[in-house]
Design an enzyme around this catalytic site. Structure first.
Site, PDB file in Angstrom:
ATOM      1  N   HIS A 198      49.338  44.440  34.656  1.00  0.00           N
ATOM      2  CA  HIS A 198      49.590  44.630  36.204  1.00  0.00           C
ATOM      3  C   HIS A 198      50.897  44.970  36.698  1.00  0.00           C
ATOM      4  O   HIS A 198      50.902  45.450  37.901  1.00  0.00           O
ATOM      5  CB  HIS A 198      49.236  43.019  36.745  1.00  0.00           C
ATOM      6  CG  HIS A 198      47.528  42.797  36.205  1.00  0.00           C
ATOM      7  ND1 HIS A 198      47.141  42.321  35.551  1.00  0.00           N
ATOM      8  CD2 HIS A 198      46.545  43.199  37.038  1.00  0.00           C
ATOM      9  CE1 HIS A 198      45.762  42.485  35.355  1.00  0.00           C
ATOM     10  NE2 HIS A 198      45.501  42.890  36.573  1.00  0.00           N
ATOM     11  N   GLU A 440      34.076  43.937  31.661  1.00  0.00           N
ATOM     12  CA  GLU A 440      35.235  44.170  31.507  1.00  0.00           C
ATOM     13  C   GLU A 440      35.397  43.400  29.980  1.00  0.00           C
ATOM     14  O   GLU A 440      36.353  43.475  29.385  1.00  0.00           O
ATOM     15  CB  GLU A 440      36.415  43.688  32.225  1.00  0.00           C
ATOM     16  CG  GLU A 440      36.236  42.553  32.926  1.00  0.00           C
ATOM     17  CD  GLU A 440      37.312  42.017  34.064  1.00  0.00           C
ATOM     18  OE1 GLU A 440      38.411  42.937  33.931  1.00  0.00           O
ATOM     19  OE2 GLU A 440      37.167  41.143  34.742  1.00  0.00           O
ATOM     20  N   ASP A 464      40.690  45.890  31.036  1.00  0.00           N
ATOM     21  CA  ASP A 464      40.328  44.964  30.160  1.00  0.00           C
ATOM     22  C   ASP A 464      39.262  45.401  29.279  1.00  0.00           C
ATOM     23  O   ASP A 464      39.230  44.880  27.944  1.00  0.00           O
ATOM     24  CB  ASP A 464      39.895  43.693  31.066  1.00  0.00           C
ATOM     25  CG  ASP A 464      41.189  42.733  31.367  1.00  0.00           C
ATOM     26  OD1 ASP A 464      42.051  42.696  30.745  1.00  0.00           O
ATOM     27  OD2 ASP A 464      41.098  42.330  32.763  1.00  0.00           O
ATOM     28  N   CYS A 511      36.435  50.327  38.578  1.00  0.00           N
ATOM     29  CA  CYS A 511      37.822  50.021  39.369  1.00  0.00           C
ATOM     30  C   CYS A 511      38.843  49.867  38.671  1.00  0.00           C
ATOM     31  O   CYS A 511      39.991  49.654  38.738  1.00  0.00           O
ATOM     32  CB  CYS A 511      37.645  48.848  40.042  1.00  0.00           C
ATOM     33  SG  CYS A 511      37.282  47.579  39.342  1.00  0.00           S
TER      34      CYS A 511
HETATM   35  C1  PEP Z   1      40.361  45.803  34.693  1.00  0.00           C
HETATM   36  O1  PEP Z   1      40.312  44.949  33.943  1.00  0.00           O
HETATM   37  O2  PEP Z   1      40.094  47.192  34.874  1.00  0.00           O
HETATM   38  C2  PEP Z   1      40.468  45.586  36.214  1.00  0.00           C
HETATM   39  C3  PEP Z   1      40.161  46.472  37.256  1.00  0.00           C
HETATM   40  O3  PEP Z   1      40.702  44.369  36.373  1.00  0.00           O
HETATM   41  P1  PEP Z   1      42.554  44.068  36.329  1.00  0.00           P
HETATM   42  O4  PEP Z   1      43.376  45.002  36.288  1.00  0.00           O
HETATM   43  O5  PEP Z   1      42.937  43.227  37.662  1.00  0.00           O
HETATM   44  O6  PEP Z   1      42.610  42.982  35.054  1.00  0.00           O
HETATM   45 MG    MG Z   2      40.493  42.935  34.331  1.00  0.00          MG
END
Ligand code: PEP
Ligand code: MG
Length: 586
Positions: A198, A440, A464, A511
């Protein structure tokens, strides 16, 4: 001595946010027992060294007491852990032993602390009782707290940096990264971390160059050193020569000119050569980021990571606070869609307050939908705020980390309860919104045919999904080389998900970070992904890439590459057929 008298050093890590910056390094942390200074003291200093140690313990105790006093009633039961830390601070095994070590070995308090903690942790870790084993973690926390007071290090407070600098850190948490002030921070580099952590995602959203996984940057670089950060190649140049400086300054200017040219076209729709329009949306962490999404030509918000409003504070936001933030975003974006993902807390985005229990594997722990279902009050507060905001524009709701059918049913039941309550209370809201789930967790892919019946859309979270299906910690630089969205297993998972959704007439979006990499877009179009969401800075290039493709062609190409056995082979074929598509701005 000036930087030009020093030998140029090149460090190589993982480029996690593209761009180039040149500036003075600013070391932001002295965390970790490893970088403790070690020295011997003479016998006349033993007494004052012990006094210094006792003072650090006293400060640590006061800090803990303040935290305990300020812990909200709702999570009062977790105070036990902190009380245990207070007791540990004066434990004979720790406190007494450190004093003894200073006296016997004539060493400074930090070194004595390190020595004692090392053997104490080893002793607990060797115990078979899991409860006692976990005490090793408490000892680590307590010793970090004493150490911080001994070396006088402030907790990193990025928000207060007052120079234009490049941050150099062992690691930065997502909460710390989100405090970065763009007018002060040109970029950052870290010893740890990988491309889809993140922290890296936030760097890309902020549009600042960043390199992670450098291993020893904090040991090689001193505050004030001149450094170049190349977030495209992953190189960091310390004490650059005149010639290197000129070369990188030119590259930086070229990069910025290219990005500006792309920005000028970003408001054109993403329509393929054969006339199909695709929505290219932005991922945001904070409401302020909608400006970047609109500036870059985003068609809406495909992922609003709401957890950042819960981080770095001792309490939980109330319904009104959440509602007002969501409403602002929804109103500004209307009639474009805003996909609000419910709280995806814990994992690497831990709440700034005592956790229920120490988790060995937070990514697999009590996070996201699991956390929300376990804390119905917190969840319902958020759902009410989302339903209320939905009365002001085009809202979709997205549940994260779904691993099975029951979780969706429970989440939807909670949404109904929230809606019924609002109705009874006569508060304006809108229950007639699309409901989606993040795909995910591998089990969600396997069950996707069943799950598709219960929702309006899937949004694939590749960050994920790759982490869990290839068994790679997304924040661990040691295994970052294995993290490849083009792995044939991942392509099969994506195909299974898309096929299952389409068979039920449901929409499939993406996403995860995979959607924002132009190298992957031909494959995603071929698979049948209908909407792409990415960090705002990636939108212009993604739209341009879509405009250069023909969907029919990507479909037949996909059939070919599904036969490939390795990610490398897939990548070579994509590159050969479609070029780099200006990947990473390089
Ligand atoms: C993902 O896991 O691809 C996602 C978009 O969620 P995050 O990156 O917030 O875990
Ligand atoms: Mg995620």
């Amino acid at each position: 001595m000036t930087d030009s008298d020093l030998l140029e050093i090149i460090l190589t890590g993982i480029g996690v946010s593209p761009g180039i910056c040149i500036g003075k390094a600013y070391l932001v942390d002295v965390e970790g027992v490893d970088i403790v200074e070690k020295y011997h003291i003479s016998h006349i200093h033993v007494h004052s060294e012990i006094k210094r140690f006792k003072l650090a313990v006293k400060k640590a105790k006061n800090e803990l007491r303040t935290i305990i006093e300020n812990t909200p009633d709702a999570i009062r039961e977790h105070v036990d852990i902190l009380e245990a830390h207070v007791i540990l601070l004066n434990d004979k095994l720790l406190y007494g032993k450190i004093i003894e070590t200073i006296e016997a070995d004539f060493i400074n308090a930090e070194w004595a602390l390190k020595k004692v903690v090392f053997s104490l942790k080893a002793m607990f870790l060797n115990m078979s009782d899991p409860y006692l084993k976990e005490r090793a973690i408490d000892i680590g926390h307590v010793s970090d707290r004493i150490l911080n007071n001994l070396v006088g290090s402030e907790k990193i407070n990025i928000a207060t940096i007052d120079k234009r600098v490049v941050l150099v850190a062992t690691d930065l948490s997502p909460a710390q990264t989100s405090q970065i002030q763009l007018e002060r921070v040109k970029g950052f580099i870290t010893d740890q971390g990988g491309g889809t952590s993140h922290t890296s995602i936030i760097a890309r959203t902020l549009g600042i160059p960043a390199v992670s996984g450098l291993d020893h940057a904090t040991k090689t670089i001193c505050s004030g050193d001149l450094i170049i950060v190349d977030g495209i190649s992953g190189n960091v140049i310390v004490h650059p020569s005149e010639q290197t400086l000129v070369e990188y300054e030119e590259r930086r200017i070229r990069y910025e000119i290219r990005m500006a040219a792309l920005d000028r076209q970003s408001h054109l729709d993403a329509v393929t050569l054969d006339g199909q329009r695709f929505m290219v949306m932005g991922n945001i962490e904070l409401p302020e980021e909608i400006v970047a999404v609109l500036d870059r030509g985003g068609d809406g918000i495909g992922l609003y990571r709401t957890e950042f409003q819960y981080l770095g504070r001792p309490d939980y936001p109330c319904e009104t606070e959440l509602f007002e933030k969501y409403k602002d975003v929804v109103e500004v974006m209307a009639p474009r869609p805003v996909t609000i993902r419910t709280l995806d807390i814990n994992g690497d985005k831990a709440l700034d307050r005592p956790v229920e229990s120490v988790e060995d594997n937070p990514a697999l722990g009590l996070r996201a939908i699991r956390y929300c279902l376990k804390h119905p009050d917190i969840f319902k507060t958020q759902l009410r705020a989302i339903l209320r905001a939905a009365a002001y524009g085009n809202v979709r709701i997205l549940f994260p980390m779904i691993s099975g059918y029951e979780e969706i049913q429970e989440a939807k039941a909670m949404l109904d309860t929230a809606s019924d309550e609002l109705k009874k209370e006569g508060i304006a809201h809108n229950r007639n919104i699309e409901i989606g789930i993040m795909i995910e967790v591998p089990s969600a892919v396997i069950l996707s045919d069943i799950l598709a019946d219960t929702v309006d859309f899937f949004s694939i979270g590749t960050n994920d999904l790759i982490q869990f299906s290839l068994a790679i910690d997304r924040g661990n630089r040691q295994v970052a080389y294995l993290y490849n969205p083009l792995h044939p297993a991942i392509l099969r998972l994506l195909r299974q998900t898309v096929d299952a959704a389409r068979a039920k007439g449901k929409k499939v979006f993406m996403c995860g970070e995979m959607a924002g990499d132009t190298l992957h877009i031909p494959i995603l179009l071929g698979l049948g992904i209908q909407e792409f969401s990415m960090n705002p800075n990636a939108i212009p290039l993604a739209k341009q890439t879509i405009r250069s493709l023909n969907v029919e062609e990507t479909r037949s190409f996909l059939c070919d590459i599904m036969k490939e056995k390795t990610a490398q082979a897939v990548m070579e074929r994509v590159q050969m057929r479609f070029g780099q598509n200006g990947r990473n701005g390089g």
